[in-house]
Design a protein around this motif. Structure first.
Motif, PDB file in Angstrom:
ATOM      1  N   ARG A 350       0.838  -1.193   0.000  1.00 44.23           N
ATOM      2  CA  ARG A 350       0.000   0.000   0.000  1.00 44.23           C
ATOM      3  C   ARG A 350       0.873   1.244   0.000  1.00 44.23           C
ATOM      4  O   ARG A 350       1.969   1.250   0.557  1.00 44.23           O
ATOM      5  N   GLU A 351       0.382   2.279  -0.649  1.00 47.76           N
ATOM      6  CA  GLU A 351       1.083   3.562  -0.626  1.00 47.76           C
ATOM      7  C   GLU A 351       1.008   4.146   0.779  1.00 47.76           C
ATOM      8  O   GLU A 351      -0.004   4.003   1.464  1.00 47.76           O
ATOM      9  N   GLU A 352       2.076   4.806   1.156  1.00 46.20           N
ATOM     10  CA  GLU A 352       2.052   5.473   2.454  1.00 46.20           C
ATOM     11  C   GLU A 352       2.425   6.935   2.272  1.00 46.20           C
ATOM     12  O   GLU A 352       3.326   7.266   1.500  1.00 46.20           O
ATOM     13  N   TYR A 353       1.707   7.776   2.972  1.00 42.73           N
ATOM     14  CA  TYR A 353       1.964   9.214   2.948  1.00 42.73           C
ATOM     15  C   TYR A 353       2.471   9.596   4.335  1.00 42.73           C
ATOM     16  O   TYR A 353       1.699   9.679   5.292  1.00 42.73           O
ATOM     17  N   LEU A 354       3.774   9.808   4.417  1.00 41.93           N
ATOM     18  CA  LEU A 354       4.451   9.999   5.692  1.00 41.93           C
ATOM     19  C   LEU A 354       4.610  11.485   5.985  1.00 41.93           C
ATOM     20  O   LEU A 354       5.329  12.192   5.266  1.00 41.93           O
ATOM     21  N   PRO A 355       3.955  11.995   7.042  1.00 35.88           N
ATOM     22  CA  PRO A 355       4.122  13.419   7.371  1.00 35.88           C
ATOM     23  C   PRO A 355       5.526  13.694   7.895  1.00 35.88           C
ATOM     24  O   PRO A 355       6.066  12.910   8.686  1.00 35.88           O
ATOM     25  N   VAL A 356       6.114  14.792   7.444  1.00 34.01           N
ATOM     26  CA  VAL A 356       7.473  15.143   7.863  1.00 34.01           C
ATOM     27  C   VAL A 356       7.563  16.641   8.123  1.00 34.01           C
ATOM     28  O   VAL A 356       6.813  17.444   7.560  1.00 34.01           O
ATOM     29  N   GLU A 357       8.472  17.005   9.001  1.00 32.17           N
ATOM     30  CA  GLU A 357       8.868  18.392   9.139  1.00 32.17           C
ATOM     31  C   GLU A 357      10.241  18.549   8.506  1.00 32.17           C
ATOM     32  O   GLU A 357      10.989  17.568   8.376  1.00 32.17           O
ATOM     33  N   LEU A 358      10.585  19.754   8.079  1.00 31.03           N
ATOM     34  CA  LEU A 358      11.842  19.995   7.380  1.00 31.03           C
ATOM     35  C   LEU A 358      12.769  20.845   8.224  1.00 31.03           C
ATOM     36  O   LEU A 358      12.325  21.757   8.937  1.00 31.03           O
ATOM     37  N   GLU A 359      14.044  20.550   8.107  1.00 28.14           N
ATOM     38  CA  GLU A 359      15.068  21.330   8.801  1.00 28.14           C
ATOM     39  C   GLU A 359      16.279  21.432   7.878  1.00 28.14           C
ATOM     40  O   GLU A 359      16.669  20.449   7.251  1.00 28.14           O
ATOM     41  N   THR A 360      16.847  22.619   7.794  1.00 33.70           N
ATOM     42  CA  THR A 360      18.033  22.813   6.962  1.00 33.70           C
ATOM     43  C   THR A 360      19.276  22.798   7.834  1.00 33.70           C
ATOM     44  O   THR A 360      19.397  23.602   8.760  1.00 33.70           O
ATOM     45  N   ILE A 361      20.195  21.872   7.526  1.00 30.40           N
ATOM     46  CA  ILE A 361      21.441  21.749   8.265  1.00 30.40           C
ATOM     47  C   ILE A 361      22.595  21.814   7.270  1.00 30.40           C
ATOM     48  O   ILE A 361      22.703  20.978   6.368  1.00 30.40           O
ATOM     49  N   GLU A 362      23.417  22.856   7.426  1.00 32.06           N
ATOM     50  CA  GLU A 362      24.568  23.062   6.544  1.00 32.06           C
ATOM     51  C   GLU A 362      24.163  23.008   5.073  1.00 32.06           C
ATOM     52  O   GLU A 362      24.824  22.384   4.241  1.00 32.06           O
ATOM     53  N   GLY A 363      23.061  23.659   4.763  1.00 32.75           N
ATOM     54  CA  GLY A 363      22.598  23.774   3.387  1.00 32.75           C
ATOM     55  C   GLY A 363      21.846  22.578   2.855  1.00 32.75           C
ATOM     56  O   GLY A 363      21.403  22.580   1.702  1.00 32.75           O
ATOM     57  N   LYS A 368      12.269  15.014   8.523  1.00 30.53           N
ATOM     58  CA  LYS A 368      12.163  14.298   9.792  1.00 30.53           C
ATOM     59  C   LYS A 368      10.728  13.832   9.973  1.00 30.53           C
ATOM     60  O   LYS A 368       9.807  14.651  10.082  1.00 30.53           O
ATOM     61  N   PRO A 369      10.479  12.522   9.970  1.00 30.59           N
ATOM     62  CA  PRO A 369       9.105  12.014  10.121  1.00 30.59           C
ATOM     63  C   PRO A 369       8.448  12.506  11.408  1.00 30.59           C
ATOM     64  O   PRO A 369       9.099  12.635  12.450  1.00 30.59           O
ATOM     65  N   VAL A 370       7.157  12.797  11.298  1.00 28.51           N
ATOM     66  CA  VAL A 370       6.349  13.172  12.455  1.00 28.51           C
ATOM     67  C   VAL A 370       5.522  11.951  12.824  1.00 28.51           C
ATOM     68  O   VAL A 370       4.613  11.558  12.092  1.00 28.51           O
ATOM     69  N   PHE A 371       5.857  11.353  13.932  1.00 23.63           N
ATOM     70  CA  PHE A 371       5.180  10.119  14.320  1.00 23.63           C
ATOM     71  C   PHE A 371       4.002  10.422  15.231  1.00 23.63           C
ATOM     72  O   PHE A 371       4.025  11.355  16.032  1.00 23.63           O
ATOM     73  N   GLY A 372       2.956   9.612  15.096  1.00 23.70           N
ATOM     74  CA  GLY A 372       1.797   9.750  15.969  1.00 23.70           C
ATOM     75  C   GLY A 372       0.917   8.525  15.865  1.00 23.70           C
ATOM     76  O   GLY A 372       0.714   7.979  14.779  1.00 23.70           O
ATOM     77  N   LYS A 373       0.403   8.070  16.985  1.00 19.99           N
ATOM     78  CA  LYS A 373      -0.508   6.935  16.975  1.00 19.99           C
ATOM     79  C   LYS A 373      -1.816   7.334  16.302  1.00 19.99           C
ATOM     80  O   LYS A 373      -2.088   8.516  16.076  1.00 19.99           O
ATOM     81  N   SER A 374      -2.647   6.361  16.034  1.00 21.04           N
ATOM     82  CA  SER A 374      -3.880   6.589  15.287  1.00 21.04           C
ATOM     83  C   SER A 374      -4.743   7.696  15.884  1.00 21.04           C
ATOM     84  O   SER A 374      -5.365   8.450  15.167  1.00 21.04           O
ATOM     85  N   GLY A 375      -4.792   7.783  17.205  1.00 20.21           N
ATOM     86  CA  GLY A 375      -5.660   8.776  17.827  1.00 20.21           C
ATOM     87  C   GLY A 375      -5.023  10.132  18.026  1.00 20.21           C
ATOM     88  O   GLY A 375      -5.670  11.063  18.497  1.00 20.21           O
ATOM     89  N   ILE A 376      -3.730  10.264  17.682  1.00 17.88           N
ATOM     90  CA  ILE A 376      -3.042  11.539  17.873  1.00 17.88           C
ATOM     91  C   ILE A 376      -3.447  12.495  16.765  1.00 17.88           C
ATOM     92  O   ILE A 376      -3.358  12.175  15.585  1.00 17.88           O
ATOM     93  N   ILE A 377      -3.866  13.714  17.118  1.00 20.89           N
ATOM     94  CA  ILE A 377      -4.444  14.625  16.132  1.00 20.89           C
ATOM     95  C   ILE A 377      -3.517  15.745  15.702  1.00 20.89           C
ATOM     96  O   ILE A 377      -3.847  16.516  14.804  1.00 20.89           O
ATOM     97  N   THR A 378      -2.344  15.876  16.348  1.00 17.79           N
ATOM     98  CA  THR A 378      -1.484  17.013  16.046  1.00 17.79           C
ATOM     99  C   THR A 378      -0.418  16.725  15.006  1.00 17.79           C
ATOM    100  O   THR A 378       0.333  17.630  14.631  1.00 17.79           O
ATOM    101  N   ALA A 379      -0.322  15.476  14.531  1.00 16.98           N
ATOM    102  CA  ALA A 379       0.760  15.119  13.606  1.00 16.98           C
ATOM    103  C   ALA A 379       0.739  15.995  12.358  1.00 16.98           C
ATOM    104  O   ALA A 379       1.781  16.487  11.900  1.00 16.98           O
ATOM    105  N   PHE A 380      -0.454  16.227  11.787  1.00 24.60           N
ATOM    106  CA  PHE A 380      -0.510  16.991  10.544  1.00 24.60           C
ATOM    107  C   PHE A 380      -0.219  18.470  10.757  1.00 24.60           C
ATOM    108  O   PHE A 380       0.282  19.155   9.872  1.00 24.60           O
ATOM    109  N   SER A 381      -0.500  18.987  11.957  1.00 26.90           N
ATOM    110  CA  SER A 381      -0.224  20.400  12.211  1.00 26.90           C
ATOM    111  C   SER A 381       1.263  20.646  12.439  1.00 26.90           C
ATOM    112  O   SER A 381       1.767  21.739  12.210  1.00 26.90           O
ATOM    113  N   LYS A 382       1.974  19.620  12.895  1.00 29.11           N
ATOM    114  CA  LYS A 382       3.420  19.739  13.096  1.00 29.11           C
ATOM    115  C   LYS A 382       4.180  19.550  11.790  1.00 29.11           C
ATOM    116  O   LYS A 382       5.321  19.981  11.656  1.00 29.11           O
ATOM    117  N   ALA A 383       3.568  18.896  10.821  1.00 30.10           N
ATOM    118  CA  ALA A 383       4.264  18.540   9.585  1.00 30.10           C
ATOM    119  C   ALA A 383       4.256  19.691   8.585  1.00 30.10           C
ATOM    120  O   ALA A 383       3.271  20.418   8.460  1.00 30.10           O
TER     121      ALA A 383
END
Length: 407
Positions: A350-363, A368-383
């Motif tokens: 199955r295709e997976e859509y993995l939420p991530v946040e971005l950080e620039t280090i030395e260009g 960085k994946p944003v992990f959250g259990k099924s009931g966690i609702i803030t994963a998409f707001s952090k990504a």
């Protein structure tokens, strides 16, 4: 227990493409109200832009052969025949050996074929100009119709009108444009445990998130959302709300009730309509597997997962794609190149859509994946966005190059 008969994301898109021929109406709007609207038809110019030869610099309109070989050592000497004023026709034409002062944007006399920048000139007296640099034919000049030619298509059907396109439309004298009507999209939230965001939930209840999430996504995409409130897990109530939404909207979205539990009524409601048809129940995607796609009176209905992140992903992947297709919206999607911060394993199939946040280090942009259990609702707001991992890929390696889509 009933099991999902899952299809791939691409199969779901193909089913949608084959099953629906629904069309949106059009309307005329003033260009001042046209920003972010989608063109219903090609917009064609009925004039040239510019309609006269214009200077791109402050300088002197000349006949280029008069200044051939001009230099600081041996300047060309021209007779000044006057000045061109902005918005006015030149006071006279010029012949060989003559020039006219012209400001940036000013109209050139008919016989002038180029403009010498004022920096390369010297006014010897009121009637004589010395030119210290040669110019080629056409230098520092915008020709008639160089920007837009008469009968050119300046905006194509399906294009989004940004402020820049509005400026172009204004330049050719069009004050009204024909655009697609904004798709009306009905939103129904379901669940005995769901209460409005303004209500303090008792233990066991949760505030409605998806109505506000979907509403905001639709507004962001230029749609007209219509909320039909929170419907309890009651078949008759859900059918009534769904029928009302079908009568009033172009697309219907039901949040929750798309799984296979005893109180998940979305499937039964769709099938209960005389011409109702369930086209898809279950997509090989994470998150968002228990998605429903149905049909009633040539209109589409999506049964979206109740989990906000899954709801958002299905909106981005399927709902948005369908609504854009109604308007032939041609908007390119660009990805941000990044590298994975860690090793990440996923199940094949199955295709997976993995939420991530971005950080620039030395260009280098790090995802960085944003992990959250099924009931966690803030994963998409952090990504910041998400990575699409193909169904037959088992995972991603630390340092692997990936493309990140904006969420």
């Amino acid at each position: 227990m009933e099991l999902f008969n899952v299809v791939s994301v691409e199969e779901a898109k193909e089913i949608i493409d084959k099953s629906f021929t629904y069309e949106l109406d059009s309307e005329k709007v003033n260009i001042l109200q046209s920003v972010s609207r989608i063109c219903f038809e090609d917009i064609k110019a009925e004039c040239n832009i510019p309609e006269f030869k214009r200077s791109t610099v402050d300088g002197y309109a000349v006949i280029s052969k008069d200044v051939f070989g001009a230099s600081e050592v041996m300047p060309s000497m021209l007779e000044l025949k006057g000045e061109v004023f902005m918005g006015k026709v030149p006071p006279s034409d010029i012949i060989c050996g003559e020039c006219l002062y012209v400001p940036t944007g000013g109209m050139l006399p008919e016989s002038a074929d180029s403009v010498v920048m004022v920096e390369y000139s010297h006014k010897l007296d009121d009637n004589t100009i010395l030119i210290y640099s040669p110019v080629a034919m056409g230098d520092n000049v915008i020709q008639i119709g160089e920007d837009i030619k008469n009968q050119d298509i300046v905006i194509k059907k399906g294009n989004k009108l940004r402020p820049y396109e509005v400026g172009v439309v204004a330049s050719i004298g069009i004050s009204e444009v024909t655009v697609y009507k904004r798709p009306r999209v009905g939103i129904i939230s379901t669940g005995d445990e769901v209460v409005s965001c303004g209500v303090k939930p008792i233990l066991g209840e949760v505030r409605d998130i998806n109505t506000y999430l979907i509403w905001s996504l639709l507004l962001e995409d230029g749609m007209e959302p219509v909320s039909y409130g929170i419907i309890k897990d009651d078949y008759e109530l859900l059918k009534s709300a769904t029928q009302k939404a079908f009568n009033e909207c172009d697309v219907v979205l039901i949040s929750g009730g798309s799984s296979v539990g005893t109180k998940d009524h979305t499937l039964k409601v769709i099938a209960s309509f005389d011409d109702g048809e369930v086209l898809v129940h279950g997509i090989a995607i994470k998150p968002g597997k228990p998605t429903i796609i149905g049909k009633h009176k040539e209109k589409i209905i999506f049964g979206l997962p109740g989990h906000p992140l899954a709801c958002c992903i299905i909106y981005k992947v399927l709902v948005q794609n369908y609504i854009y297709s109604l308007m032939l919206k041609s908007e390119k999607i660009y990805v941000t190149n990044a590298v994975m911060s860690i090793n990440y394993h996923k199940a094949k199939g199955r295709e997976e859509y993995l939420p991530v946040e971005l950080e620039t280090i030395e260009g280098i942009v790090i995802a960085k994946p944003v992990f959250g259990k099924s009931g966690i609702i803030t994963a998409f707001s952090k990504a910041w966005g998400y990575i699409k991992i193909e169904k037959n890929v088992e995972g991603l390696k630390e340092g692997q190059a990936v493309g990140v889509y904006k969420l």
